[in-house]
Write a protein that holds these residues in place. Structure first.
Motif, PDB file in Angstrom:
ATOM      1  N   LYS A 413      85.919 -10.536  -9.684  1.00 42.38           N
ATOM      2  CA  LYS A 413      85.483 -11.300 -10.853  1.00 42.38           C
ATOM      3  C   LYS A 413      83.980 -11.106 -11.072  1.00 42.38           C
ATOM      4  O   LYS A 413      83.508 -11.034 -12.229  1.00 42.38           O
ATOM      5  CB  LYS A 413      85.782 -12.788 -10.643  1.00 42.38           C
ATOM      6  N   LEU A 414      83.220 -10.988  -9.996  1.00 36.28           N
ATOM      7  CA  LEU A 414      81.781 -10.744 -10.110  1.00 36.28           C
ATOM      8  C   LEU A 414      81.523  -9.404 -10.805  1.00 36.28           C
ATOM      9  O   LEU A 414      80.640  -9.300 -11.670  1.00 36.28           O
ATOM     10  CB  LEU A 414      81.154 -10.750  -8.713  1.00 36.28           C
ATOM     11  N   MET A 415      82.315  -8.395 -10.467  1.00 36.11           N
ATOM     12  CA  MET A 415      82.167  -7.086 -11.115  1.00 36.11           C
ATOM     13  C   MET A 415      82.595  -7.157 -12.576  1.00 36.11           C
ATOM     14  O   MET A 415      81.964  -6.547 -13.450  1.00 36.11           O
ATOM     15  CB  MET A 415      82.983  -6.038 -10.351  1.00 36.11           C
ATOM     16  N   TYR A 416      83.650  -7.906 -12.854  1.00 34.42           N
ATOM     17  CA  TYR A 416      84.098  -8.065 -14.246  1.00 34.42           C
ATOM     18  C   TYR A 416      82.999  -8.728 -15.080  1.00 34.42           C
ATOM     19  O   TYR A 416      82.650  -8.246 -16.174  1.00 34.42           O
ATOM     20  CB  TYR A 416      85.385  -8.904 -14.277  1.00 34.42           C
ATOM     21  N   ASP A 417      82.458  -9.813 -14.558  1.00 36.71           N
ATOM     22  CA  ASP A 417      81.399 -10.534 -15.290  1.00 36.71           C
ATOM     23  C   ASP A 417      80.177  -9.644 -15.494  1.00 36.71           C
ATOM     24  O   ASP A 417      79.517  -9.702 -16.540  1.00 36.71           O
ATOM     25  CB  ASP A 417      80.998 -11.795 -14.525  1.00 36.71           C
ATOM     26  N   SER A 418      79.864  -8.821 -14.490  1.00 37.33           N
ATOM     27  CA  SER A 418      78.714  -7.925 -14.605  1.00 37.33           C
ATOM     28  C   SER A 418      78.916  -6.940 -15.755  1.00 37.33           C
ATOM     29  O   SER A 418      77.990  -6.703 -16.557  1.00 37.33           O
ATOM     30  CB  SER A 418      78.508  -7.172 -13.291  1.00 37.33           C
ATOM     31  N   LEU A 419      80.094  -6.371 -15.851  1.00 40.51           N
ATOM     32  CA  LEU A 419      80.381  -5.417 -16.929  1.00 40.51           C
ATOM     33  C   LEU A 419      80.269  -6.081 -18.296  1.00 40.51           C
ATOM     34  O   LEU A 419      79.764  -5.485 -19.258  1.00 40.51           O
ATOM     35  CB  LEU A 419      81.783  -4.816 -16.735  1.00 40.51           C
ATOM     36  N   ILE A 420      80.736  -7.319 -18.379  1.00 40.32           N
ATOM     37  CA  ILE A 420      80.629  -8.051 -19.645  1.00 40.32           C
ATOM     38  C   ILE A 420      79.152  -8.291 -19.990  1.00 40.32           C
ATOM     39  O   ILE A 420      78.715  -8.072 -21.133  1.00 40.32           O
ATOM     40  CB  ILE A 420      81.386  -9.399 -19.564  1.00 40.32           C
ATOM     41  N   GLN A 421      78.369  -8.705 -18.997  1.00 35.38           N
ATOM     42  CA  GLN A 421      76.953  -9.018 -19.239  1.00 35.38           C
ATOM     43  C   GLN A 421      76.143  -7.793 -19.656  1.00 35.38           C
ATOM     44  O   GLN A 421      75.201  -7.901 -20.439  1.00 35.38           O
ATOM     45  CB  GLN A 421      76.340  -9.637 -17.981  1.00 35.38           C
ATOM     46  N   THR A 422      76.512  -6.624 -19.120  1.00 31.43           N
ATOM     47  CA  THR A 422      75.740  -5.415 -19.435  1.00 31.43           C
ATOM     48  C   THR A 422      76.292  -4.680 -20.646  1.00 31.43           C
ATOM     49  O   THR A 422      75.866  -3.563 -20.943  1.00 31.43           O
ATOM     50  CB  THR A 422      75.731  -4.470 -18.218  1.00 31.43           C
ATOM     51  N   GLY A 423      77.229  -5.295 -21.346  1.00 38.78           N
ATOM     52  CA  GLY A 423      77.752  -4.695 -22.566  1.00 38.78           C
ATOM     53  C   GLY A 423      78.833  -3.663 -22.358  1.00 38.78           C
ATOM     54  O   GLY A 423      79.284  -3.022 -23.314  1.00 38.78           O
ATOM     55  N   ASP A 424      79.303  -3.490 -21.112  1.00 40.23           N
ATOM     56  CA  ASP A 424      80.370  -2.523 -20.822  1.00 40.23           C
ATOM     57  C   ASP A 424      81.738  -3.218 -20.904  1.00 40.23           C
ATOM     58  O   ASP A 424      82.557  -3.168 -19.972  1.00 40.23           O
ATOM     59  CB  ASP A 424      80.166  -1.905 -19.436  1.00 40.23           C
ATOM     60  N   THR A 425      81.954  -3.850 -22.041  1.00 42.03           N
ATOM     61  CA  THR A 425      83.151  -4.684 -22.211  1.00 42.03           C
ATOM     62  C   THR A 425      84.436  -3.879 -22.134  1.00 42.03           C
ATOM     63  O   THR A 425      85.438  -4.335 -21.559  1.00 42.03           O
ATOM     64  CB  THR A 425      83.074  -5.418 -23.570  1.00 42.03           C
ATOM     65  N   ALA A 426      84.434  -2.689 -22.715  1.00 44.58           N
ATOM     66  CA  ALA A 426      85.648  -1.863 -22.700  1.00 44.58           C
ATOM     67  C   ALA A 426      86.052  -1.540 -21.268  1.00 44.58           C
ATOM     68  O   ALA A 426      87.244  -1.564 -20.922  1.00 44.58           O
ATOM     69  CB  ALA A 426      85.424  -0.578 -23.493  1.00 44.58           C
ATOM     70  N   LEU A 427      85.058  -1.248 -20.423  1.00 42.63           N
ATOM     71  CA  LEU A 427      85.361  -0.975 -19.009  1.00 42.63           C
ATOM     72  C   LEU A 427      85.897  -2.223 -18.314  1.00 42.63           C
ATOM     73  O   LEU A 427      86.848  -2.159 -17.531  1.00 42.63           O
ATOM     74  CB  LEU A 427      84.088  -0.510 -18.297  1.00 42.63           C
ATOM     75  N   ALA A 428      85.293  -3.358 -18.603  1.00 42.46           N
ATOM     76  CA  ALA A 428      85.723  -4.607 -17.967  1.00 42.46           C
ATOM     77  C   ALA A 428      87.174  -4.921 -18.305  1.00 42.46           C
ATOM     78  O   ALA A 428      87.962  -5.321 -17.441  1.00 42.46           O
ATOM     79  CB  ALA A 428      84.825  -5.757 -18.411  1.00 42.46           C
ATOM     80  N   ASN A 429      87.518  -4.714 -19.580  1.00 43.74           N
ATOM     81  CA  ASN A 429      88.854  -5.077 -20.036  1.00 43.74           C
ATOM     82  C   ASN A 429      89.867  -3.956 -19.882  1.00 43.74           C
ATOM     83  O   ASN A 429      90.939  -3.995 -20.492  1.00 43.74           O
ATOM     84  CB  ASN A 429      88.792  -5.547 -21.487  1.00 43.74           C
ATOM     85  N   ALA A 430      89.528  -2.965 -19.070  1.00 44.00           N
ATOM     86  CA  ALA A 430      90.485  -1.907 -18.740  1.00 44.00           C
ATOM     87  C   ALA A 430      91.065  -2.204 -17.358  1.00 44.00           C
ATOM     88  O   ALA A 430      91.691  -3.233 -17.154  1.00 44.00           O
ATOM     89  CB  ALA A 430      89.814  -0.539 -18.806  1.00 44.00           C
ATOM     90  N   LYS A 431      90.797  -1.358 -16.392  1.00 45.99           N
ATOM     91  CA  LYS A 431      91.439  -1.500 -15.085  1.00 45.99           C
ATOM     92  C   LYS A 431      91.001  -2.749 -14.331  1.00 45.99           C
ATOM     93  O   LYS A 431      91.777  -3.352 -13.589  1.00 45.99           O
ATOM     94  CB  LYS A 431      91.167  -0.261 -14.219  1.00 45.99           C
ATOM     95  N   VAL A 432      89.745  -3.150 -14.495  1.00 47.86           N
ATOM     96  CA  VAL A 432      89.256  -4.321 -13.755  1.00 47.86           C
ATOM     97  C   VAL A 432      90.041  -5.559 -14.171  1.00 47.86           C
ATOM     98  O   VAL A 432      90.466  -6.366 -13.330  1.00 47.86           O
ATOM     99  CB  VAL A 432      87.745  -4.524 -13.979  1.00 47.86           C
ATOM    100  N   LEU A 433      90.249  -5.706 -15.466  1.00 46.89           N
ATOM    101  CA  LEU A 433      91.049  -6.824 -15.968  1.00 46.89           C
ATOM    102  C   LEU A 433      92.470  -6.762 -15.402  1.00 46.89           C
ATOM    103  O   LEU A 433      93.036  -7.786 -14.989  1.00 46.89           O
ATOM    104  CB  LEU A 433      91.090  -6.795 -17.495  1.00 46.89           C
ATOM    105  N   ASP A 434      93.052  -5.561 -15.376  1.00 45.70           N
ATOM    106  CA  ASP A 434      94.413  -5.413 -14.861  1.00 45.70           C
ATOM    107  C   ASP A 434      94.513  -5.851 -13.404  1.00 45.70           C
ATOM    108  O   ASP A 434      95.464  -6.525 -13.005  1.00 45.70           O
ATOM    109  CB  ASP A 434      94.879  -3.959 -14.988  1.00 45.70           C
ATOM    110  N   VAL A 435      93.526  -5.480 -12.609  1.00 48.51           N
ATOM    111  CA  VAL A 435      93.550  -5.850 -11.187  1.00 48.51           C
ATOM    112  C   VAL A 435      93.420  -7.361 -11.029  1.00 48.51           C
ATOM    113  O   VAL A 435      94.091  -7.972 -10.187  1.00 48.51           O
ATOM    114  CB  VAL A 435      92.441  -5.111 -10.413  1.00 48.51           C
ATOM    115  N   LEU A 436      92.579  -7.980 -11.837  1.00 51.22           N
ATOM    116  CA  LEU A 436      92.456  -9.439 -11.791  1.00 51.22           C
ATOM    117  C   LEU A 436      93.783 -10.109 -12.144  1.00 51.22           C
ATOM    118  O   LEU A 436      94.166 -11.112 -11.531  1.00 51.22           O
ATOM    119  CB  LEU A 436      91.355  -9.910 -12.743  1.00 51.22           C
ATOM    120  N   ARG A 437      94.489  -9.558 -13.136  1.00 50.87           N
ATOM    121  CA  ARG A 437      95.806 -10.097 -13.499  1.00 50.87           C
ATOM    122  C   ARG A 437      96.780  -9.968 -12.318  1.00 50.87           C
ATOM    123  O   ARG A 437      97.562 -10.881 -12.029  1.00 50.87           O
ATOM    124  CB  ARG A 437      96.380  -9.351 -14.702  1.00 50.87           C
ATOM    125  N   GLN A 438      96.732  -8.826 -11.645  1.00 53.68           N
ATOM    126  CA  GLN A 438      97.623  -8.622 -10.500  1.00 53.68           C
ATOM    127  C   GLN A 438      97.295  -9.583  -9.372  1.00 53.68           C
ATOM    128  O   GLN A 438      98.195 -10.147  -8.732  1.00 53.68           O
ATOM    129  CB  GLN A 438      97.527  -7.165 -10.029  1.00 53.68           C
TER     130      GLN A 438
END
Length: 979
Positions: A413-438
């Motif tokens: 979740k810390l890595m997800y939030d970091s991607l969101i904060q740095t504007g890398d939203t597409a990356l955050a909502n790709a595989k990182v989001l999927d792993v959090l869902r799992q």
């Protein structure tokens, strides 16, 4: 390979047209294709036999088309002339063709589901997106209310090992590959050569299936059953969960709503495999420990793979201050021992990234540590499997392994939030989001294990304690005394369990199980289910025993109400529990109750059981509401209609209003696991239907039944139960007829489950488990448990002038409509002519009148159902507002017709085999008939069973027994999705 197949080059427009027509054209084409492939394999290996199978199939088709007795007699006569070894191969041929046909139905359904999501075929309101649109557009529900509901909603699917999956795993995997190749012919744009290669692949898998022994030669262990269930988690479910949540997020975005919170999952998964010890002596405390460790090991493997994949993806240097600080702490720690870490990672054979990452790649620093800990976790769990005395929970903590999902979740979740904060939203909502869902869905256990034990076993333990302490016999106390004693001990701080107490083996096993639960991580465990629960003391005893055996996070205790009497008394039991202040404080506002469909149906018949379940649910939920407790109902459904099965959406929408409060638990049994999760597209649809149905049940509940409906159901339920029990439990000749007219005595040889077919030896129907009870009647094509008693109940109401009320109930009440429609579907598959064959071949003449009596009751049921539904024949097509529903019925009629020529020969062969084996048993050696083959290939065919000594078991017995088991599996495949 000369196998014409019109669909290979059909344009999508043609495909869509056939979809709109119900998929029957695709079914016929695919059925023809796979049959052609199978015959090419059969001719290659057995040219003479292939000609006979061709003749048998033609004779079966002729009988199915004409329905004439003379055509049936020709088919029976031809099959009776087969040699024993031919019987095995013919049975196997038709069993395989049926399973191949079922694949065509799977592909047709999958194609239709995909076309629905593409908007190319009109969809029923059974997808979540359609439900969202319907609820906002037609029902006036606000998008905000729907979002709030989805954020609270959860479906817990509990995979069980109940033995109704007759197919071996080896065959299931080959059939899955055939299904995948067949789907490719429809969905992919293939070149001419690719099509040929696809057909060759199908032929190879068909050949592999044909050369595989269909019969399980050994009973599976509970651990085997657990691995079988886990295979679906690994191959399909784990990967489909994030895909489904992503689709829900998209649907919500279309309504202007945010995505589902990352820490909320719409689904959780549970298991009974290795935890269900009710009547199964093979499930021990050691087994329960093993399956929990195995499940955690599978979860660790799955997370290891996704984390390693993310290490390649997240080569990102920019990060939030929080992530940088976290990564620097890890890097500083690793730098002190960089050489050792490098060598250790090499030895672990990681894909890459052996050298510790620098802080310029903070994501990889964090992911590398997660990968190392997951590797350690796997190693510790493997050691726990090897050393059964290890305390699993303690050793995970001691060795620095992962013991709680928060340890994985927080850095992710810390890595997800970091991607969101740095504007890398597409990356955050790709595989990182999927792993959090799992992680939200599967945690560290993949699926939590429920423990189930019969209520009297706990009574024995407490009785042992009170007797040893000189307090008297707990087993002899009345209920009030038991409850008073248990509550006093639960509120006491002193231990009750005396050291050194002598225990019987049964008592010791219960205590050992409790102590194992104390040593397992709490997130590996679900509910403790008490079967045959009848009183409040049954529940309190389990809570007390858990505490006494050191279980810190006490498992929630779910009483299972199964029989008609138990369901009737359930409200009083729950009132006693929930009215107690101590117990309400203990459960913290949440109570789970399980309701059993299988045993209630066996006890009272389907109609009476369905109504008792309906009423019990209403009353239990009302009592919970009175005490400000949220009630979660756990539906113990089987796969067949006779055990509470049916289409998912229909089953959920038929529940009483207000009983599904956004949380639902339900068992997924036997072959239903394969049907719902065997293929990604179907798995997605399964998630969609559950989510849609639960959402609608809360936001658009069904109407409460009118008083006239309730009184009519009471009346019919009583009559139905009386009629059912008058035959099943009170008629002196029913059990002898049942034992002769069905293969119930021979079902144990299937080895499809680890538990015995009976709860105890001897006795009649009451000692038989619900599954073989249903399975046996399915084989004879009578499906008696589904409809017996229903016809008389409906006809009595009709005779009393209540037909207008019945029609109103059918039109306006989902519960009643669903009950009638499911019975109609099963009646359409019943075949009295087949049951008469079993009777003619297997039943003594003095018992044959029972068959006539049963078939007369079948006709009463058919007539009454048609009268209520307003149809002239079963599965009749309709017009107007009913056209969609009737189109589905017509599609089912096509499926039944396509299966029929495969099933009939199997039924006839089954009768022949049963007669031969029973004659041999009665007459001994003389029944061998001098059959002593010398052909090595035939001898090889007859000696596949390692459990039968060829020097003591005559070849004809081996042949007939193998052929019988194959026919049982084949007929089961032919009756798939039915009662």
């Amino acid at each position: 390979m000369d196998m014409p197949h019109e669909m290979l080059s059909a344009p999508s427009a043609v495909l869509m047209e056939k979809m709109v027509m119900g998929g029957s054209a695709i079914l016929r084409d695919d059925d023809s294709l796979l049959r052609t492939v199978f015959f090419s394999v059969l001719r290659h290996h057995h040219p003479n036999l292939a000609r006979k199978v061709d003749v048998i199939y033609a004779l079966a088709q002729a009988w199915v088309s004409s329905g004439e007795d003379s055509d049936f007699d020709m088919l029976e006569k031809y099959l009776s002339g087969l040699k024993p070894e031919e019987s095995i191969l013919v049975a196997s041929a038709f069993s395989h063709m049926l399973n191949l046909h079922n694949l065509t139905e799977d592909v047709s359904s999958s194609e239709r589901e995909h076309a629905i999501r593409l908007g190319e075929v009109e969809a029923p309101t059974r997808t979540t997106n359609r439900s969202l649109i319907n609820l906002t557009t037609n029902k006036g529900v606000s998008p905000e209310a729907l979002y709030k509901q989805l954020c609270e909603q959860q479906v817990d699917l509990v995979l069980t090992a109940h033995p109704t999956q007759a197919l071996r795993g080896s065959l299931l995997k080959k059939y899955a590959s055939i299904r995948e190749e067949l789907a490719s012919l429809h969905t992919k744009r293939l070149t001419k050569y690719e099509k040929i290669e696809c057909l060759e692949a199908i032929k190879a898998y068909v050949q592999g299936a044909w050369r595989t022994d269909e019969i399980r030669r050994q009973k599976p262990t509970p651990q085997d059953e657990m691995r079988g269930g886990m295979a679906y988690m690994n191959s399909v479910i784990f990967n489909m969960i994030p895909i489904f949540h992503r689709r829900i997020d998209t649907a919500l975005a279309n309504l202007g709503q945010p995505r589902i919170p990352l820490d909320h999952s719409l689904f959780k998964f549970g298991s009974w495999m290795g935890g269900d010890r009710d009547g199964n002596p093979n499930v021990t405390s050691t087994v329960t420990r093993d399956v929990c460790v195995l499940a955690r090991l599978e979860a660790a493997n799955a997370y290891f793979n996704v984390i390693e994949s993310l290490m390649f993806d997240l080569s990102i240097w920019r990060a939030s201050p929080e992530l940088k600080e976290f990564a620097e702490a890890i890097a500083n720690k690793d730098s002190r021992d960089a050489a050792r870490i490098r060598e250790e990672r090499k030895m672990r054979n990681y894909s890459d990234f052996w050298v510790p990452a620098t802080v310029t790649e903070p994501f990889r620093v964090v992911l590398a540590e997660m990968r190392d800990r997951l590797y350690t976790t796997r190693e510790v769990l493997r050691q726990c499997l090897v050393h059964p005395k290890m305390n699993v929970g303690a050793v995970l903590l001691e060795r620095g392994a992962y013991s709680h999902i928060s340890e994985l979740w927080e850095p992710m979740k810390l890595m997800y939030d970091s991607l969101i904060q740095t504007g890398d939203t597409a990356l955050a909502n790709a595989k990182v989001l999927d792993v959090l869902r799992q992680m939200s869905t599967f945690e560290l256990s993949m699926m939590r294990l429920d423990v189930r034990q019969e209520s009297t076993r706990h009574t024995e333990v407490v009785d042992c304690i009170t007797t040893y302490l000189g307090l008297g016999s707990y087993a002899e106390w009345d209920e009030a005394t038991r409850v008073e004693f248990l509550l006093k001990e639960l509120q006491s701080k002193r231990p009750l369990f005396p050291p050194g107490m002598d225990m019987s083996p049964d008592v010791k096993e219960v205590v050992d199980t409790m102590r194992v639960l104390a040593e397992l991580p709490s997130d590996s465990l679900g509910a403790y289910v008490i079967s045959m629960a009848r009183t409040a003391s049954d529940v309190l005893a389990v809570v007390l025993l858990q505490r006494e055996c050191g279980v810190k996070d006490i498992l929630r205790v779910a009483p299972l109400f199964e029989t008609l009497d138990d369901l009737t008394n359930a409200p009083a039991t729950m009132t006693t529990l929930l009215s107690n202040d101590w117990y309400r404080s203990h459960i913290k506002g949440m109570q789970e109750c399980m309701i059993g469909y299988s045993d209630s149906g066996k006890d009272a018949g389907r109609l009476s059981a369905a109504w008792s379940l309906f009423e019990a649910q209403e009353k239990i939920v009302a009592i919970a509401k009175e005490y400000n407790v949220k009630m979660v109902l756990f539906h113990g459904r089987g796969g067949t209609v006779g055990r509470g099965g049916g289409p998912t959406h229909l089953a959920i929408r038929s529940q009483p209003a207000g009983t599904i409060q956004g949380c639902l638990r339900v068992t997924v049994q036997g072959e239903i696991i394969e049907q719902q999760f065997g293929e990604p597209e179907v798995c997605f649809s399964t998630f969609d239907r559950y989510t849609s149905a639960v959402l609608e049940a809360v936001m658009d509940p069904p109407p409460s039944p009118k008083e006239t409906w309730i009184s009519t159901m009471h009346q019919m339920s009583n009559i139905s139960c009386e009629q059912y029990r008058a035959i099943v439990f009170k008629h002196k000749d029913f059990v002898p007829y049942f034992n002769k007219a069905t293969p119930v005595s021979e079902l144990g040889g299937l080895n499809i489950g680890s538990r015995p077919a009976k709860r105890k030896a001897g006795g009649g129907v009451e000692t038989l488990r619900a599954i073989p009870w249903i399975f046996a009647w399915t084989q004879t094509r009578m499906h008696l448990p589904v409809w017996l008693g229903l016809g008389e109940a409906l006809q009595d109401a009709i005779d009393k002038g209540q037909l207008p009320v019945l029609k109103e109930m059918y039109e306006e009440w989902p519960f009643f409509q669903g009950t009638i429609d499911l019975v109609e579907m099963v009646l359409a598959k019943a075949d009295p002519s087949i049951s008469m064959l079993y009777e003619k071949m297997l039943v003594p003449s003095e018992l044959s009148y029972m068959g006539e009596l049963i078939r007369s009751k079948l006709m009463i049921a058919k007539k009454a159902v048609l009268t209520v539904s307003g149809k002239s024949c079963l599965l009749q097509e309709g017009t107007g507002s009913e056209s969609k529903k009737m189109a589905q019925a017509a599609d089912l009629e096509v499926k039944i017709a396509l299966r029929a020529p495969y099933v009939a020969p199997l039924n006839i062969l089954q009768c022949i085999c049963l007669r031969t084996l029973r004659e041999f048993e009665e007459k001994g050696e003389a029944a061998g008939g001098g059959y002593n083959p010398t052909d090595p290939e035939i001898l090889d065919l007859l000696s596949r069973d390692p459990n039968k000594n060829p020097t003591t078991v005559q070849p004809i017995v081996a042949a007939m027994y193998d052929a019988l088991l194959i026919t049982i599996k084949g007929v089961a495949a032919g009756m798939q999705n039915t009662g």
